[in-house]
Motif scaffolding. Structure first.
Motif, short mmCIF file in Angstrom:
data_model
loop_
_atom_site.label_atom_id
_atom_site.label_comp_id
_atom_site.label_asym_id
_atom_site.label_seq_id
_atom_site.Cartn_x
_atom_site.Cartn_y
_atom_site.Cartn_z
N ASP A 206 0.80 -1.22 0.00
CA ASP A 206 0.00 0.00 0.00
C ASP A 206 0.84 1.28 0.00
OD1 ASP A 206 -2.40 -1.28 -0.05
OD2 ASP A 206 -2.64 -1.29 2.12
N TYR A 207 2.14 1.15 0.10
CA TYR A 207 2.92 2.36 0.34
C TYR A 207 3.82 2.73 -0.84
CZ TYR A 207 1.22 1.22 4.90
OH TYR A 207 0.39 0.92 5.94
N PHE A 208 3.23 2.83 -2.00
CA PHE A 208 3.99 3.13 -3.21
C PHE A 208 4.72 4.45 -3.14
CE2 PHE A 208 2.62 6.68 -5.77
CZ PHE A 208 1.57 7.14 -5.03
N TYR A 209 4.17 5.38 -2.34
CA TYR A 209 4.68 6.74 -2.32
C TYR A 209 6.06 6.85 -1.70
CZ TYR A 209 2.93 6.24 2.39
OH TYR A 209 2.70 5.77 3.64
N ALA A 210 6.61 5.74 -1.22
CA ALA A 210 7.89 5.77 -0.50
C ALA A 210 9.08 5.64 -1.44
CB ALA A 210 7.91 4.66 0.54
N ASN A 211 8.97 6.13 -2.65
CA ASN A 211 10.03 5.96 -3.62
C ASN A 211 11.34 6.64 -3.23
OD1 ASN A 211 8.20 4.57 -5.10
ND2 ASN A 211 7.92 6.13 -6.68
N ASN A 212 11.30 7.60 -2.31
CA ASN A 212 12.52 8.29 -1.89
C ASN A 212 13.00 7.86 -0.52
OD1 ASN A 212 12.81 9.96 -4.21
ND2 ASN A 212 11.16 11.26 -3.47
N VAL A 213 12.36 6.84 0.07
CA VAL A 213 12.72 6.39 1.41
C VAL A 213 14.12 5.78 1.42
CG1 VAL A 213 12.21 4.64 3.16
CG2 VAL A 213 10.39 6.08 2.27
N THR A 214 14.94 6.19 2.39
CA THR A 214 16.27 5.62 2.55
C THR A 214 16.36 4.71 3.78
OG1 THR A 214 16.96 7.61 3.77
CG2 THR A 214 17.43 7.54 1.39
N ASN A 215 15.50 4.95 4.79
CA ASN A 215 15.48 4.11 5.99
C ASN A 215 14.11 3.44 6.11
OD1 ASN A 215 18.05 5.05 6.58
ND2 ASN A 215 17.31 6.65 7.96
N LEU A 216 14.06 2.14 5.93
CA LEU A 216 12.81 1.39 5.94
C LEU A 216 12.79 0.43 7.13
CD1 LEU A 216 10.13 0.45 4.58
CD2 LEU A 216 11.52 -1.13 3.23
N THR A 217 11.72 0.47 7.91
CA THR A 217 11.57 -0.42 9.07
C THR A 217 10.30 -1.24 8.94
OG1 THR A 217 12.73 1.11 10.55
CG2 THR A 217 11.31 -0.53 11.59
N PHE A 218 10.42 -2.54 9.14
CA PHE A 218 9.24 -3.40 9.25
C PHE A 218 9.01 -3.63 10.75
CE2 PHE A 218 10.24 -5.26 4.86
CZ PHE A 218 9.39 -4.35 4.26
N ASN A 219 7.89 -3.09 11.27
CA ASN A 219 7.71 -3.06 12.73
C ASN A 219 6.71 -4.08 13.26
OD1 ASN A 219 5.11 -1.95 12.23
ND2 ASN A 219 5.94 0.13 12.23
N ASP A 220 6.22 -4.98 12.42
CA ASP A 220 5.27 -5.99 12.89
C ASP A 220 6.05 -7.15 13.50
OD1 ASP A 220 3.31 -7.79 13.38
OD2 ASP A 220 2.53 -7.90 11.33
N LYS A 221 6.08 -7.19 14.83
CA LYS A 221 6.86 -8.23 15.51
C LYS A 221 6.23 -9.62 15.38
CE LYS A 221 8.73 -4.91 18.81
NZ LYS A 221 8.86 -4.52 20.23
N GLY A 222 4.99 -9.67 14.90
CA GLY A 222 4.33 -10.96 14.70
C GLY A 222 4.62 -11.59 13.35
N GLN A 223 5.22 -10.82 12.44
CA GLN A 223 5.55 -11.35 11.12
C GLN A 223 6.68 -12.37 11.26
OE1 GLN A 223 4.01 -10.70 8.34
NE2 GLN A 223 5.34 -11.88 6.98
N LYS A 224 6.55 -13.52 10.58
CA LYS A 224 7.50 -14.60 10.78
C LYS A 224 8.38 -14.91 9.58
CE LYS A 224 6.53 -15.34 15.04
NZ LYS A 224 7.53 -14.97 16.06
N SER A 225 8.13 -14.28 8.43
CA SER A 225 8.96 -14.57 7.27
C SER A 225 9.05 -13.37 6.36
CB SER A 225 8.40 -15.77 6.49
OG SER A 225 7.12 -15.45 5.96
N ILE A 226 10.14 -13.26 5.63
CA ILE A 226 10.31 -12.21 4.62
C ILE A 226 10.93 -12.83 3.38
CG2 ILE A 226 10.52 -10.32 6.27
CD1 ILE A 226 13.52 -10.39 5.84
N ASN A 227 10.67 -12.21 2.24
CA ASN A 227 11.24 -12.68 0.98
C ASN A 227 11.33 -11.52 0.00
OD1 ASN A 227 8.61 -12.49 -0.49
ND2 ASN A 227 8.05 -14.10 0.97
N ALA A 228 11.82 -11.80 -1.20
CA ALA A 228 12.10 -10.76 -2.19
C ALA A 228 10.86 -10.00 -2.64
CB ALA A 228 12.80 -11.38 -3.39
N SER A 229 9.67 -10.64 -2.58
CA SER A 229 8.46 -9.99 -3.08
C SER A 229 8.12 -8.72 -2.30
CB SER A 229 7.28 -10.96 -3.03
OG SER A 229 6.96 -11.29 -1.68
N LEU A 230 8.63 -8.61 -1.07
CA LEU A 230 8.35 -7.43 -0.27
C LEU A 230 8.98 -6.17 -0.85
CD1 LEU A 230 8.86 -8.84 3.32
CD2 LEU A 230 6.70 -8.33 2.20
N PHE A 231 10.01 -6.34 -1.63
CA PHE A 231 10.75 -5.18 -2.13
C PHE A 231 10.59 -4.97 -3.63
CE2 PHE A 231 13.18 -7.30 1.28
CZ PHE A 231 12.91 -6.39 2.29
N GLY A 232 9.69 -5.72 -4.23
CA GLY A 232 9.45 -5.57 -5.65
C GLY A 232 8.35 -4.58 -5.92
#
Length: 399
Positions: A206-232
């Motif tokens: 949902d956050y397409f507008y972050a095209n200029n973001v240099t510091n990105l934090t994923f703050n959901d401590k309940g999330q258990k996995s990450i992969n490449a699709s998150l950054f595509g």
């Protein structure tokens, strides 16, 4: 002779006066091309920390909202609901609201659940806003034109933010969203200078507008996995998620899995990943799989960097302090070598060594003495068994 304009104004005033007799407006809906439906609810005001908040009451809840009547148009329009005055006898104006603002969680003894249309618009001297628990909706242009606002922190209870909430907020560089927040139309206009974004992993699309973001934090401590699709890029044909400028990625919580492809062909400018100790090896493995030379920094549960000690020289010697180790260390990640706490050096050796008495029976707690700091900031310590009989102690190191 009465003009059509006079008749329209008369009808408005009659309807408004009838509305003011009631404490609530159960069916109030002001979004109709900018025109409120009748009855128009009564406006209430409360001063909190020098700021006057205008609100209406709807079904036992408070909503930050105000309206003004345009006699020429014969209509009522939403207007700024937050203001302050520069002197005791002065008038209230939105541009007198200054500094860091924490939105009240209650007004008039009622929970605040909405920040209405244009509520903070024109508060051009606000520098940050924190939205409390209980607020659910943030509506159109709620913070529009707040040109000095740099930071926005949103409570978990917020589920909806209008796409124009931050319109013309040209200084906004940091947004923290903690809950299952939905940005209307999956886009947000305005914060084109956004540099720091903290969001739950599952809401990344949902956050397409972050095209200029240099510091990105994923703050959901309940999330258990990450992969490449998150950054595509998202599948939306109009807007896409673009992480090409991200230099620092912070992962809060413990991850069961970090896919081998997480850093393959993604985040081209990534320089540092901050992660908890429990997930460190998984991140290091994923970076190695992608052939990436990226620093991995340890953090605690709140995202604060945990200083690490690096041993640069180690030897066994005797001295007035007994038989022990001479250790030269530097502190990495934060601070300077001169701030190294001797207790941290003791804890490091206690965790990685086996210090025992002469018979090898009783385990000893190491004692640490600062011997000095050189011109480069490196600190030297004497580490001894600490049993009171250092001269006859036996030191054994086991990695």
């Amino acid at each position: 002779m009465k003009t059509l304009q006079d008749i329209r104004r008369f009808v408005f005033l009659v309807a408004a006066s009838l509305a003011c007799g009631a404490a609530t407006a159960e069916t109030f809906d002001y979004m109709d091309g900018g025109n409120p439906y009748f009855p128009i609810p009564e406006r209430n005001y409360e001063n909190v920390d020098g700021v006057r908040y205008g609100y209406i009451v709807d079904s036992g809840r408070a909503m930050l909202f105000s309206w003004e009547y345009n006699s020429y148009m014969g209509r009522a329009f939403p207007c700024n609901a937050v203001s302050a005055k520069i002197s005791e006898n002065g008038s209230y104006y939105p541009f007198f609201v200054k500094g860091d603002i924490v939105v009240p969680s209650t007004l008039g003894g009622l929970p605040v659940t909405k920040i209405g249309r244009k509520a903070f618009q024109g508060c051009t001297q606000i520098t940050s806003v924190e939205v409390p628990e209980g607020v659910v909706d943030i509506e159109d242009k709620a913070f529009a034109t707040n040109s000095l606002m740099r930071t926005f922190i949103c409570a978990e209870s917020v589920t909806n933010i209008s796409c124009t909430a931050f319109q013309a907020c040209t200084s906004l560089v940091s947004i923290v969203l903690k809950g299952d927040t939905k940005i209307q139309y999956s886009r947000m206009s305005g914060p084109m200078n956004l540099r720091e974004l903290s969001i739950p992993v599952m809401k990344v699309a949902d956050y397409f507008y972050a095209n200029n973001v240099t510091n990105l934090t994923f703050n959901d401590k309940g999330q258990k996995s990450i992969n490449a699709s998150l950054f595509g890029k998202s599948t939306d044909t109009l807007y896409s998620w673009n992480c090409s400028k991200v230099e620092r990625l912070t992962l809060l919580g413990d991850f069961d899995s970090v896919a081998a492809n997480t850093f393959s062909g993604t985040l081209p400018n990534l320089k540092e990943v901050r992660v908890a100790q429990s997930s460190r090896e998984k991140v290091v493995a994923a970076l190695a799989s992608a052939g990436r030379d990226v620093s991995v920094v340890l953090i605690d549960d709140e995202g604060n960097v945990v200083p690490e000690l690096e041993i640069v020289e180690l030897s066994v010697k005797t001295g007035s302090w007994g038989i022990g180790m001479i250790v030269t260390v530097v502190q990495t990640n934060c601070g300077t070598a001169s701030t190294v706490d001797p207790a941290k050096v003791a804890a490091m050796f206690e965790a990685t060594s086996d210090l025992r008495d002469w018979n090898g029976a009783a385990k000893l707690t190491p004692e640490v003495e600062v011997l000095g700091t050189d011109a480069n900031g490196k600190m030297t310590f004497a580490v001894t068994p600490g049993d009171g009989t250092a001269q006859s102690a036996f030191l054994r190191i086991m990695k």
